[in-house]
Scaffold this active site. Structure first.
Site, PDB file in Angstrom:
ATOM      1  N   TYR A 178       0.868  -1.188   0.000  1.00 45.23           N
ATOM      2  CA  TYR A 178       0.000   0.000   0.000  1.00 45.23           C
ATOM      3  C   TYR A 178       0.899   1.231   0.000  1.00 45.23           C
ATOM      4  N   GLN A 180       1.164   4.835  -0.172  1.00 41.21           N
ATOM      5  CA  GLN A 180       0.487   6.123  -0.050  1.00 41.21           C
ATOM      6  C   GLN A 180       1.483   7.203   0.409  1.00 41.21           C
ATOM      7  N   GLY A 220       5.257  -0.711   3.870  1.00 41.07           N
ATOM      8  CA  GLY A 220       5.787  -2.008   4.278  1.00 41.07           C
ATOM      9  C   GLY A 220       5.690  -2.993   3.123  1.00 41.07           C
ATOM     10  N   ARG A 353       8.510 -13.071  41.365  1.00 40.18           N
ATOM     11  CA  ARG A 353       9.604 -12.253  41.898  1.00 40.18           C
ATOM     12  C   ARG A 353       9.354 -11.879  43.354  1.00 40.18           C
ATOM     13  N   GLN A 373       2.933  -1.738  43.125  1.00 36.16           N
ATOM     14  CA  GLN A 373       2.981  -2.601  41.945  1.00 36.16           C
ATOM     15  C   GLN A 373       1.547  -2.822  41.428  1.00 36.16           C
ATOM     16  N   GLU A 467      -0.849   4.502  10.122  1.00 35.25           N
ATOM     17  CA  GLU A 467      -2.312   4.595   9.966  1.00 35.25           C
ATOM     18  C   GLU A 467      -2.864   5.869  10.588  1.00 35.25           C
ATOM     19  N   ASP A 469      -0.996   9.564  12.425  1.00 31.97           N
ATOM     20  CA  ASP A 469      -0.375  10.023  13.667  1.00 31.97           C
ATOM     21  C   ASP A 469      -1.486  10.277  14.690  1.00 31.97           C
TER      22      ASP A 469
HETATM   23  C1  LIG Z   1       0.824  -2.382   9.722  1.00 34.36           C
HETATM   24  C2  LIG Z   1       1.104  -0.913   9.517  1.00 34.36           C
HETATM   25  C3  LIG Z   1       0.770  -0.452   8.143  1.00 34.36           C
HETATM   26  C4  LIG Z   1       0.694   1.003   8.055  1.00 34.36           C
HETATM   27  C5  LIG Z   1       0.141   1.558   6.992  1.00 34.36           C
HETATM   28  C6  LIG Z   1      -0.003   3.017   6.853  1.00 34.36           C
HETATM   29  O1  LIG Z   1       0.418   3.775   7.678  1.00 34.36           O
HETATM   30  S1  LIG Z   1      -0.799   3.540   5.449  1.00 34.36           S
HETATM   31  C7  LIG Z   1      -0.816   5.289   5.501  1.00 34.36           C
HETATM   32  C8  LIG Z   1      -1.771   5.800   6.525  1.00 34.36           C
HETATM   33  N1  LIG Z   1      -1.860   7.237   6.403  1.00 34.36           N
HETATM   34  C9  LIG Z   1      -2.665   7.954   7.174  1.00 34.36           C
HETATM   35  O2  LIG Z   1      -3.339   7.423   8.048  1.00 34.36           O
HETATM   36  C10 LIG Z   1      -2.743   9.412   6.878  1.00 34.36           C
HETATM   37  C11 LIG Z   1      -3.508  10.189   7.913  1.00 34.36           C
HETATM   38  N2  LIG Z   1      -4.193  11.324   7.314  1.00 34.36           N
HETATM   39  C12 LIG Z   1      -5.526  11.275   6.935  1.00 34.36           C
HETATM   40  O3  LIG Z   1      -6.181  10.252   7.081  1.00 34.36           O
HETATM   41  C13 LIG Z   1      -6.151  12.532   6.333  1.00 34.36           C
HETATM   42  O4  LIG Z   1      -5.270  13.251   5.607  1.00 34.36           O
HETATM   43  C14 LIG Z   1      -6.790  13.421   7.417  1.00 34.36           C
HETATM   44  C15 LIG Z   1      -7.945  12.605   8.021  1.00 34.36           C
HETATM   45  C16 LIG Z   1      -5.810  13.789   8.498  1.00 34.36           C
HETATM   46  C17 LIG Z   1      -7.307  14.691   6.814  1.00 34.36           C
HETATM   47  O5  LIG Z   1      -8.255  14.458   5.775  1.00 34.36           O
HETATM   48  P1  LIG Z   1      -8.464  15.500   4.584  1.00 34.36           P
HETATM   49  O6  LIG Z   1      -7.151  15.778   4.021  1.00 34.36           O
HETATM   50  O7  LIG Z   1      -9.490  14.943   3.674  1.00 34.36           O
HETATM   51  O8  LIG Z   1      -8.960  16.805   5.235  1.00 34.36           O
HETATM   52  P2  LIG Z   1     -10.035  17.244   6.298  1.00 34.36           P
HETATM   53  O9  LIG Z   1      -9.458  17.102   7.660  1.00 34.36           O
HETATM   54  O10 LIG Z   1     -10.441  18.595   5.865  1.00 34.36           O
HETATM   55  O11 LIG Z   1     -11.288  16.274   6.173  1.00 34.36           O
HETATM   56  C18 LIG Z   1     -12.328  16.516   5.232  1.00 34.36           C
HETATM   57  C19 LIG Z   1     -13.571  15.773   5.642  1.00 34.36           C
HETATM   58  O12 LIG Z   1     -13.338  14.380   5.525  1.00 34.36           O
HETATM   59  C20 LIG Z   1     -13.684  13.723   6.728  1.00 34.36           C
HETATM   60  N3  LIG Z   1     -12.798  12.567   6.834  1.00 34.36           N
HETATM   61  C21 LIG Z   1     -11.448  12.547   6.943  1.00 34.36           C
HETATM   62  N4  LIG Z   1     -11.024  11.275   6.978  1.00 34.36           N
HETATM   63  C22 LIG Z   1     -12.131  10.483   6.852  1.00 34.36           C
HETATM   64  C23 LIG Z   1     -12.326   9.085   6.815  1.00 34.36           C
HETATM   65  N5  LIG Z   1     -11.298   8.252   6.898  1.00 34.36           N
HETATM   66  N6  LIG Z   1     -13.568   8.626   6.705  1.00 34.36           N
HETATM   67  C24 LIG Z   1     -14.622   9.467   6.616  1.00 34.36           C
HETATM   68  N7  LIG Z   1     -14.489  10.800   6.641  1.00 34.36           N
HETATM   69  C25 LIG Z   1     -13.259  11.297   6.761  1.00 34.36           C
HETATM   70  C26 LIG Z   1     -13.466  14.769   7.800  1.00 34.36           C
HETATM   71  O13 LIG Z   1     -14.203  14.465   8.973  1.00 34.36           O
HETATM   72  C27 LIG Z   1     -13.965  16.004   7.088  1.00 34.36           C
HETATM   73  O14 LIG Z   1     -15.384  15.960   7.132  1.00 34.36           O
HETATM   74  P3  LIG Z   1     -16.252  17.321   7.047  1.00 34.36           P
HETATM   75  O15 LIG Z   1     -15.790  18.166   8.198  1.00 34.36           O
HETATM   76  O16 LIG Z   1     -15.951  17.919   5.744  1.00 34.36           O
HETATM   77  O17 LIG Z   1     -17.665  16.832   7.224  1.00 34.36           O
HETATM   78  C1  LIG Z   2       6.469   1.436  10.835  1.00 38.83           C
HETATM   79  C2  LIG Z   2       5.709   2.241   9.838  1.00 38.83           C
HETATM   80  C3  LIG Z   2       5.018   1.601   8.816  1.00 38.83           C
HETATM   81  C4  LIG Z   2       4.345   2.333   7.851  1.00 38.83           C
HETATM   82  N1  LIG Z   2       3.741   1.682   6.818  1.00 38.83           N
HETATM   83  C5  LIG Z   2       3.168   2.406   5.822  1.00 38.83           C
HETATM   84  C6  LIG Z   2       2.600   1.750   4.687  1.00 38.83           C
HETATM   85  O1  LIG Z   2       2.570   0.519   4.592  1.00 38.83           O
HETATM   86  N2  LIG Z   2       2.092   2.515   3.691  1.00 38.83           N
HETATM   87  C7  LIG Z   2       2.089   3.872   3.748  1.00 38.83           C
HETATM   88  O2  LIG Z   2       1.617   4.509   2.805  1.00 38.83           O
HETATM   89  N3  LIG Z   2       2.597   4.520   4.826  1.00 38.83           N
HETATM   90  C8  LIG Z   2       3.139   3.820   5.852  1.00 38.83           C
HETATM   91  N4  LIG Z   2       3.664   4.455   6.950  1.00 38.83           N
HETATM   92  C9  LIG Z   2       3.622   5.923   6.996  1.00 38.83           C
HETATM   93  C10 LIG Z   2       2.674   6.444   8.055  1.00 38.83           C
HETATM   94  O3  LIG Z   2       1.345   6.255   7.698  1.00 38.83           O
HETATM   95  C11 LIG Z   2       2.965   7.930   8.311  1.00 38.83           C
HETATM   96  O4  LIG Z   2       4.273   8.013   8.826  1.00 38.83           O
HETATM   97  C12 LIG Z   2       1.950   8.497   9.271  1.00 38.83           C
HETATM   98  O5  LIG Z   2       0.702   8.647   8.635  1.00 38.83           O
HETATM   99  C13 LIG Z   2       2.407   9.842   9.876  1.00 38.83           C
HETATM  100  O6  LIG Z   2       2.646  10.756   8.897  1.00 38.83           O
HETATM  101  P1  LIG Z   2       4.006  11.607   8.820  1.00 38.83           P
HETATM  102  O7  LIG Z   2       5.131  10.652   8.836  1.00 38.83           O
HETATM  103  O8  LIG Z   2       3.838  12.501   7.666  1.00 38.83           O
HETATM  104  O9  LIG Z   2       4.057  12.435  10.150  1.00 38.83           O
HETATM  105  P2  LIG Z   2       3.978  14.018  10.268  1.00 38.83           P
HETATM  106  O10 LIG Z   2       2.617  14.467   9.892  1.00 38.83           O
HETATM  107  O11 LIG Z   2       5.108  14.652   9.566  1.00 38.83           O
HETATM  108  O12 LIG Z   2       4.136  14.162  11.832  1.00 38.83           O
HETATM  109  C14 LIG Z   2       5.209  14.849  12.480  1.00 38.83           C
HETATM  110  C15 LIG Z   2       4.670  15.589  13.705  1.00 38.83           C
HETATM  111  O13 LIG Z   2       3.812  16.629  13.278  1.00 38.83           O
HETATM  112  C16 LIG Z   2       2.586  16.589  13.979  1.00 38.83           C
HETATM  113  N5  LIG Z   2       1.514  17.073  13.089  1.00 38.83           N
HETATM  114  C17 LIG Z   2       1.337  16.820  11.764  1.00 38.83           C
HETATM  115  N6  LIG Z   2       0.240  17.432  11.302  1.00 38.83           N
HETATM  116  C18 LIG Z   2      -0.304  18.089  12.337  1.00 38.83           C
HETATM  117  C19 LIG Z   2      -1.467  18.894  12.498  1.00 38.83           C
HETATM  118  N7  LIG Z   2      -2.303  19.141  11.494  1.00 38.83           N
HETATM  119  N8  LIG Z   2      -1.719  19.428  13.719  1.00 38.83           N
HETATM  120  C20 LIG Z   2      -0.904  19.170  14.765  1.00 38.83           C
HETATM  121  N9  LIG Z   2       0.198  18.389  14.669  1.00 38.83           N
HETATM  122  C21 LIG Z   2       0.502  17.868  13.475  1.00 38.83           C
HETATM  123  C22 LIG Z   2       2.408  15.129  14.342  1.00 38.83           C
HETATM  124  O14 LIG Z   2       1.573  14.999  15.494  1.00 38.83           O
HETATM  125  C23 LIG Z   2       3.837  14.711  14.636  1.00 38.83           C
HETATM  126  O15 LIG Z   2       4.130  15.054  15.973  1.00 38.83           O
HETATM  127  C24 LIG Z   2       4.327   3.747   7.929  1.00 38.83           C
HETATM  128  C25 LIG Z   2       4.992   4.389   8.976  1.00 38.83           C
HETATM  129  C26 LIG Z   2       5.676   3.652   9.922  1.00 38.83           C
HETATM  130  C27 LIG Z   2       6.399   4.359  11.027  1.00 38.83           C
END
Ligand SMILES: CCC/C=C/C(=O)SCCNC(=O)CCNC(=O)[C@H](O)C(C)(C)COP(=O)([O-])OP(=O)([O-])OC[C@H]1O[C@@H](n2cnc3c(N)ncnc32)[C@H](O)[C@@H]1OP(=O)([O-])[O-]
Ligand SMILES: Cc1cc2nc3c(=O)[nH]c(=O)nc-3n(C[C@H](O)[C@H](O)[C@H](O)COP(=O)(O)OP(=O)(O)OC[C@H]3O[C@@H](n4cnc5c(N)ncnc54)[C@H](O)[C@@H]3O)c2cc1C
Length: 710
Positions: A178, A180, A220, A353, A373, A467, A469
């Site tokens: 994935y 992104q 990943g 312990r 504890q 998924e 922050d």
């Molecule tokens: C095993 C480990 C593997 C890891 C994999 C990864 O990490 S993969 C990578 C993982 N990466 C991440 O997780 C990245 C994290 N970042 C994000 O998910 C987004 O950029 C965001 C949610 C921070 C902002 O969203 P945005 O840029 O669109 O801007 P906005 O804030 O203006 O929102 C606009 C409207 O949309 C709504 N809404 C938002 N999300 C959802 C939703 N899921 N569903 C439904 N609704 C949602 C929100 O409430 C708002 O509603 P309103 O007020 O208009 O009615």
């Molecule tokens: C182990 C691991 C596995 C991952 N696997 C995947 C994967 O499979 N696929 C994929 O696509 N991605 C993956 N990711 C990426 C991951 O989803 C992002 O790292 C995560 O969404 C956080 O985004 P960032 O790194 O841009 O953090 P940043 O947004 O740069 O965060 C830095 C700091 O800024 C703060 N911050 C950012 N925005 C705001 C705001 N609006 N207001 C206040 N504070 C803010 C945060 O709280 C944090 O303290 C992985 C990351 C890790 C560590």
């Protein structure tokens, strides 16, 4: 539309025949003669050092296993899969922290291939296969293949696309990840820079990384294993940027695994901790005008026609985020697993312990008997149960919302987003801190890799970031809270987990009726205090934002964001408490099981109240005296939990293999195991260390020479 991974509740069962097994699924432990340095330790018959602890339990552990796992069937399947993994030498993991990165990665490939072989040979169901992979317990590309690549295609691909790609993925003819996040943007998904420009001449998209910061970074499985990825890129057609969309892109040759022309790929480098998440090949990816057929855009939500016209189906754009929502809900269930593992280790070891307490040569005190504890450990035990039950509820909510979305009912989308984002944030933050707390609760030995805790922490802690922050996700919850508060004046009744806000008149002025410590055992008293605190914090934030009249609302939100975070946490803690209370209200079979869960529910709620007492006092929900009574009751509850503590962690039903901890062994025979483990360290392979002749001997000799000259 959001269809993600399997819903294990509805899985068809196909059991392979299993041998009869003893009550506890670990091989009988016979303390072996130690190979080196420990010849004085005699072979002993199996001893259960925790037998006395188990004898004090006041409930039926087997029935608690059912309450924890969700059903008798779930206990049975988990038990079989855990034993299958524990008894297979390929899945050995005790040497993991001693492997180099390359060895560890190869070991991960070997385990993944072997797991797949076993899944096919034994014709395991999806449910069984998921559990088997969980018990293998080594992060690897398969997690992303099954956990994100497949769900992304299911959720965002059309019927034809699913028909084409899913069978390939199901049979591992392709491996997907994935992609992104980019070097420059992760949280801000709309800020991604990779482009997918439609070329009507060839009916293709051109995938390109225009800048260094547009390099995909973190996915990943991308670094070394994946052949394909779902890539998120800005869709450009007819000269217009339509924002982020998903595309299936082949990255590596299916013949020799080399990157395809125009694709630059690699691993992003070593990560926190030894072993741990370093088994995962998080990757970097750049595209130089790579062409893919038009039909590799995931077209369930929006389409590009042969002519290049952009068509968006009449559905909310946020459905594009569906895969993240799916994974966030599963992360909540995973939090209870990680937390329960750490707590299981810390509880068992704390019972074994002993320190202090003996003035006359009599037995010393088990550290589990120290009140400090208990006050550090039992809230974590209660949290593990709380997260388990809220995780089950969230899984139900997710399934329910998915069904509604299929029927084009989008009314619960916001609720699903708020709950998955908020619960993901709170449960992962608490779990990461709790694993570290459990390490400290195990004293010095907790710092050894053989305790299992350092690696568990290192593997777990990125859950606070991936998924979404946790701070960014909590601010999403806060935005929805502010929106709900602003709608109260118009008389719009909030629904779902926000419904309590509809009682605004009452909750803004109610006073807790608690007048004795026992009164805090009344779930209504707890519920009211938590609802009043959450609502008042949200309303305070909303008032502060609107009072900054000179500012734009967004600027007010920005100024008040630290308070908003706390309001969001209060709302999410209310959900966890509510779902725990609801669970305890259900029929729960088994002698004493309901009573234990009731006690843990009260521990969880009163611990949160005690920890966040400032919120409850500042919002006037309770008085300082009532706060003190809550703390008094908490102490009584800890005494109630104490004789049941070991049995309560036994109910998690973890094998010694899965726990991976000499301190958390089922039999509590900790010291011989610690002693034996030490000798396995590569440093102990030679009596005289490598480097002695190069560095130590010359140093010592030089000093001796100097001394003899004096
Ligand atoms: C095993 C480990 C593997 C890891 C994999 C990864 O990490 S993969 C990578 C993982 N990466 C991440 O997780 C990245 C994290 N970042 C994000 O998910 C987004 O950029 C965001 C949610 C921070 C902002 O969203 P945005 O840029 O669109 O801007 P906005 O804030 O203006 O929102 C606009 C409207 O949309 C709504 N809404 C938002 N999300 C959802 C939703 N899921 N569903 C439904 N609704 C949602 C929100 O409430 C708002 O509603 P309103 O007020 O208009 O009615
Ligand atoms: C182990 C691991 C596995 C991952 N696997 C995947 C994967 O499979 N696929 C994929 O696509 N991605 C993956 N990711 C990426 C991951 O989803 C992002 O790292 C995560 O969404 C956080 O985004 P960032 O790194 O841009 O953090 P940043 O947004 O740069 O965060 C830095 C700091 O800024 C703060 N911050 C950012 N925005 C705001 C705001 N609006 N207001 C206040 N504070 C803010 C945060 O709280 C944090 O303290 C992985 C990351 C890790 C560590």
């Amino acid at each position: 539309m959001w269809r993600g991974g399997s819903n294990t509740r509805t899985c068809k069962r196909r059991f392979f025949s299993s041998p009869t097994r003893s009550r506890h699924h670990r091989p009988p432990y016979i303390c072996r003669l130690h190979s080196r340095g420990s010849q004085h330790l005699k072979a002993m018959a199996e001893v259960d050092h925790l037998a006395a602890e188990r004898a004090t339990a006041r409930f039926d552990v087997e029935e608690m296993k059912v309450a924890w796992a969700g059903s008798r069937h779930a206990v049975h399947v988990a038990d079989r899969m855990a034993r299958l993994v524990a008894s297979d030498p390929v899945f050995r993991k005790d040497n993991r922290t001693m492997l180099s990165r390359k060895e560890l990665f190869k070991d991960t490939l070997r385990k993944a291939a072997h797991a797949w072989k076993r899944i096919v040979e034994l014709r395991l169901t999806e449910e069984e296969a998921d559990l088997l992979r969980q018990y293998v317990d080594q992060p690897g590309y398969v997690d992303l293949h099954w956990g994100m690549f497949v769900p992304a295609i299911k959720g965002q691909g059309t019927e034809e696309q699913q028909h084409k790609w899913l069978p390939l993925a199901y049979k591992f003819q392709i491996i997907g990840c994935y992609a992104q996040t980019e070097l420059g943007h992760g949280s801000n998904v709309q800020g991604l820079e990779t482009t997918a420009t439609f070329d009507p001449k060839t009916d293709e998209f051109v995938i390109h990384s225009p800048t260094l910061t547009s390099s995909k970074w973190w996915p990943g499985g991308l670094g070394k294993a994946s052949t394909h990825a779902v890539v998120y890129a800005r869709l450009i057609t007819e000269g217009k940027d339509y924002g982020i969309h998903g595309f299936i892109v082949q990255l590596r040759s299916l013949e020799d695994h080399s990157p395809l022309p125009g694709v630059t790929l690699g691993d992003i480098g070593g990560k926190f901790g030894s072993g741990a998440y370093n088994s995962m090949d998080n990757g970097v990816l750049r595209f130089d005008h790579v062409r893919i057929p038009r039909d590799q855009m995931l077209m369930r939500l929006s389409q590009v026609t042969r002519e290049g016209k952009y068509v968006h189906s009449n559905v909310p754009k946020q459905l594009l985020y569906g895969t993240m929502v799916y994974v966030r809900q599963s992360i909540v269930a995973d939090a209870s697993k990680a937390l329960s593992r750490a707590v299981c280790i810390a509880v068992r070891y704390s019972a074994v312990r002993k320190q202090f307490g003996s003035q006359d040569g009599g037995p010393e005190t088990q550290v589990l008997n120290y009140k400090t504890q208990q006050s550090r450990l039992f809230p974590l035990l209660a949290s593990a149960y709380a997260f388990r039950f809220v995780g089950d509820w969230l899984n139900w909510l997710y399934t329910d919302v998915t069904q509604k979305l299929e029927a084009k009912d989008f009314s619960t989308l916001q609720e699903a987003h708020a709950c998955t984002a908020g619960l993901k944030a709170v449960t992962t933050s608490v779990t990461a801190d709790a694993i570290e707390e459990c390490r400290k609760l195990c004293g010095g030995h907790g710092y050894l890799n053989s305790s299992g805790l350092p690696e568990l922490f290192a593997v777990y802690v990125p859950a606070c970031t991936y998924e979404g922050d946790n701070v960014v996700l909590l601010l999403q919850v806060a935005r929805i809270l502010m929106k709900t508060v602003s709608q109260l004046a118009s008389g719009k009744q909030p629904v779902g987990t926000m419904a309590y806000m509809g009682k605004v008149q009452y909750l803004m002025q109610c006073k807790s009726a608690v007048s004795s410590a026992e009164d805090w055992l009344n779930p209504d008293a707890i519920q009211e205090a938590f609802e009043a605190r959450a609502l008042r914090m949200a309303v305070n934030c909303a008032q502060n934002i609107s009072q900054a009249a000179s500012q734009e609302e967004a600027a007010g939100f920005y100024e008040r964001s630290p308070d908003l975070l706390e309001a969001a946490v209060a709302h999410i803690q209310l959900i966890i408490v509510t779902k725990f209370i609801e669970k305890v209200h259900q029929e729960i079979p088994g002698h004493g099981v309901k009573e234990q869960l009731q006690a843990l529910c009260n521990v969880y709620a009163l611990y949160i109240l005690h920890k966040h007492l400032g919120d409850f006092l500042a919002t006037g929900c309770i008085t300082p005296r009532q706060g003190a009574l809550a703390n008094e009751q908490l102490g009584k509850l800890y005494a109630q939990v104490r004789p049941n503590a070991v049995a309560l962690v036994d109910a998690f039903n973890y094998t010694d293999h899965y726990l991976g901890s000499v301190l958390g062994r089922y039999d509590g025979d900790v010291y011989p195991a610690l002693y034996e483990e030490a000798w396995k360290d590569p440093l102990n392979e030679t009596v005289v260390p490598e480097g002695y002749h190069e560095y130590l001997r010359p140093l010592i000799k030089q000093q001796q020479l100097k001394l003899s000259r004096l």
